[in-house]
Enzyme design. Structure first.
Site, short mmCIF file in Angstrom:
data_model
loop_
_atom_site.label_atom_id
_atom_site.label_comp_id
_atom_site.label_asym_id
_atom_site.label_seq_id
_atom_site.Cartn_x
_atom_site.Cartn_y
_atom_site.Cartn_z
N HIS A 243 -33.33 -1.87 -12.76
CA HIS A 243 -34.06 -2.46 -13.88
C HIS A 243 -33.26 -2.27 -15.16
O HIS A 243 -32.40 -1.39 -15.24
CB HIS A 243 -35.43 -1.77 -14.06
CG HIS A 243 -36.41 -2.10 -12.99
ND1 HIS A 243 -36.84 -3.39 -12.74
CD2 HIS A 243 -37.04 -1.32 -12.09
CE1 HIS A 243 -37.70 -3.38 -11.74
NE2 HIS A 243 -37.84 -2.14 -11.30
N ASP B 103 -41.94 -7.56 0.33
CA ASP B 103 -41.79 -6.22 -0.27
C ASP B 103 -42.02 -6.23 -1.77
O ASP B 103 -41.52 -7.08 -2.49
CB ASP B 103 -40.39 -5.67 0.00
CG ASP B 103 -40.23 -4.29 -0.59
OD1 ASP B 103 -41.04 -3.42 -0.27
OD2 ASP B 103 -39.31 -4.09 -1.39
N ASP C 126 -33.83 1.34 -0.98
CA ASP C 126 -34.76 0.61 -1.85
C ASP C 126 -34.18 0.50 -3.26
O ASP C 126 -34.89 0.63 -4.26
CB ASP C 126 -36.16 1.24 -1.86
CG ASP C 126 -37.21 0.32 -2.49
OD1 ASP C 126 -36.87 -0.84 -2.84
OD2 ASP C 126 -38.36 0.75 -2.63
ZN LIG Z 1 -41.51 -1.85 -1.29
#
Ligand SMILES: [Zn+2]
Length: 431
Positions: free
Chosen positions: A314, A157, A310
């Protein structure tokens, strides 16, 4: 007192057993001991009482797609902060992606993740191993070794697998272990260096676009390979109406494919990019209202099986730069539940279908013995106050990540108690 809880008077929604009714729940020794209309005084003696009046009592929520960033990117998130965000968001289980540093492409890294999760003692963490060594897309990672160490799926991913021969071998090889291959569908030769959805908005902003065809071409390739391999394919973060159609047709042909959608893809459109808002930058990008409508309908009819955040934290310095240079991704563990409830209301999708997409469905895809409140089941439970109103304030997240496109949004519904293995690991301040 751990392992002995009495959850009183809530509405139990357990899609796995088809239950949606007012019930008391008794937890004893890490298991669901009873789910009943009225549990007798005798059996609740000594139990800690949790008042669930006007609340939903759900199987512990499962997020099958998160990035916990440890090892290697602890400045973005650690397993400890990520699982703290998870339980605050109502998740008792998360599956974490392999794009750490080092990459989770060996048993040593898989074991390290397990150790860190056990030390944190918050949510359960199931590692996902890399498909390819160092996510380079060239040769298969040590999948058998990682399987023995406890991975529940493989995925590159973040890095689409451009090499179709490697993808075919991944599907064939993982079939031996019954592991799903989770794919990030994006043909890089089509996406090129696009940074948002290709369309009127990207033209207006002068940004290079990623056409829907990048996702659809790769989805079609992988479904064609799947038809020949006997493996299992799980398609991450579906974002286009065309991809939905491909998956719907493949399921119609009984191919072993499953799919997930994120809250940002079922809530927002490319318009959220607005004036170069880097918190609306992710891959696949936010699409059009037509696509949002399509993924919602796909959830309603079972074409899409799971809701996954997901969660991609960051550092602010990685987002407070020009749009082209900002890193992809948003955090989601602490907003997913409320956004799912909101969408269910707007799209008129029955609540039990939404709860299934966050409990029993991801459990089945990953082969986890979780996701139900049937007597005897592991006592992973989320108590939700569906009426509680709150405003998204990134500064209050337990996650280290503050990168949310939902800042300031008023939402309704929040986990007030989160229980893992009979142990309360999260309780809202005023609950
Ligand atoms: Zn992804």
């Amino acid at each position: 007192m751990s392992g002995h809880l009495f959850i009183r008077g809530g509405t139990v929604i357990d899609p796995a057993s088809g239950m949606q009714a007012r019930r008391d729940v008794l937890v004893r020794d890490e298991r669901v001991a009873a789910v009943s209309e009225a549990i007798g005084d005798e059996s609740v003696r000594g139990a800690t009482v949790i008042d669930a009046e006007n609340c939903l009592v759900l199987p512990g929520l499962i997020d099958m797609h998160v990035h916990l960033r440890e090892p290697g990117y602890e400045y973005k998130e650690t397993i400890e902060t990520g699982t703290r965000a998870a339980v605050a968001g109502g998740f008792t289980t998360v599956a974490c992606m392999a794009n750490t540093n080092p990459v989770n492409d060996s048993a040593a890294v898989t074991e390290y993740i397990h150790e860190r999760a056990q030390a944190a003692r918050l949510a359960r963490v199931y590692p996902i191993g890399a498909v390819s060594k160092d996510l380079k897309g060239q040769e298969l990672a040590e999948i058998g070794e990682m399987h023995r160490a406890g991975i529940v799926a493989v995925s590159d991913d973040g890095m689409p697998i451009m090499n179709g021969d490697l993808m075919r071998h991944a599907l064939e090889y993982t079939a031996m272990f019954g592991l799903p291959v989770i794919v990030h569908e994006e043909d890089r030769s089509i996406a090129a260096d696009g940074v948002m959805n290709e369309g009127a908005q990207s033209l207006r902003l002068g940004l290079k676009g990623v056409p829907a065809a990048a996702e659809e071409a790769m989805t079609a390739r992988d479904l064609a390979l799947l038809a020949r391999t006997g493996g299992r394919l799980h398609i991450a973060h579906v974002s286009t109406a065309g991809a939905v159609e491909l998956i719907r047709a493949a399921k119609g042909r009984r191919l072993p494919v499953t799919a997930e959608v994120t809250p940002h893809h079922f809530t927002l459109t490319e318009a959220a990019v607005g004036a170069y808002n880097t918190h609306a930058k992710m891959h696949p990008p936010l699409r059009t209202a037509h696509d949002v409508e399509a993924v919602r309908r796909a959830l309603a009819d079972g074409t899409i099986d799971a809701i996954a955040s997901d969660h991609a934290p960051h550092h602010r310095d990685e987002k407070e730069v020009e749009f082209d240079r900002a890193l992809n991704g948003v955090v989601g563990l602490e907003t997913t539940l409320a956004l799912a409830l909101r969408m269910a209301g707007e799209a008129k999708i029955p609540l039990d279908a939404i709860i299934a997409a966050m409990t029993v469905n991801p459990a089945r895809i990953l082969g986890l013995p979780l996701g139900t409140l049937a007597p005897g089941a592991t006592a992973d439970i989320t108590v939700v106050d569906p009426r509680r109103r709150w405003t998204v304030q990134a500064s209050r997240f337990r996650s280290k990540g503050r990168n949310t496109p939902f800042e300031g949004m008023e939402l309704q519904g929040q986990a007030i108690v989160t229980i893992v293995g009979g142990r309360v690991v999260w309780r809202a301040e005023d609950a």
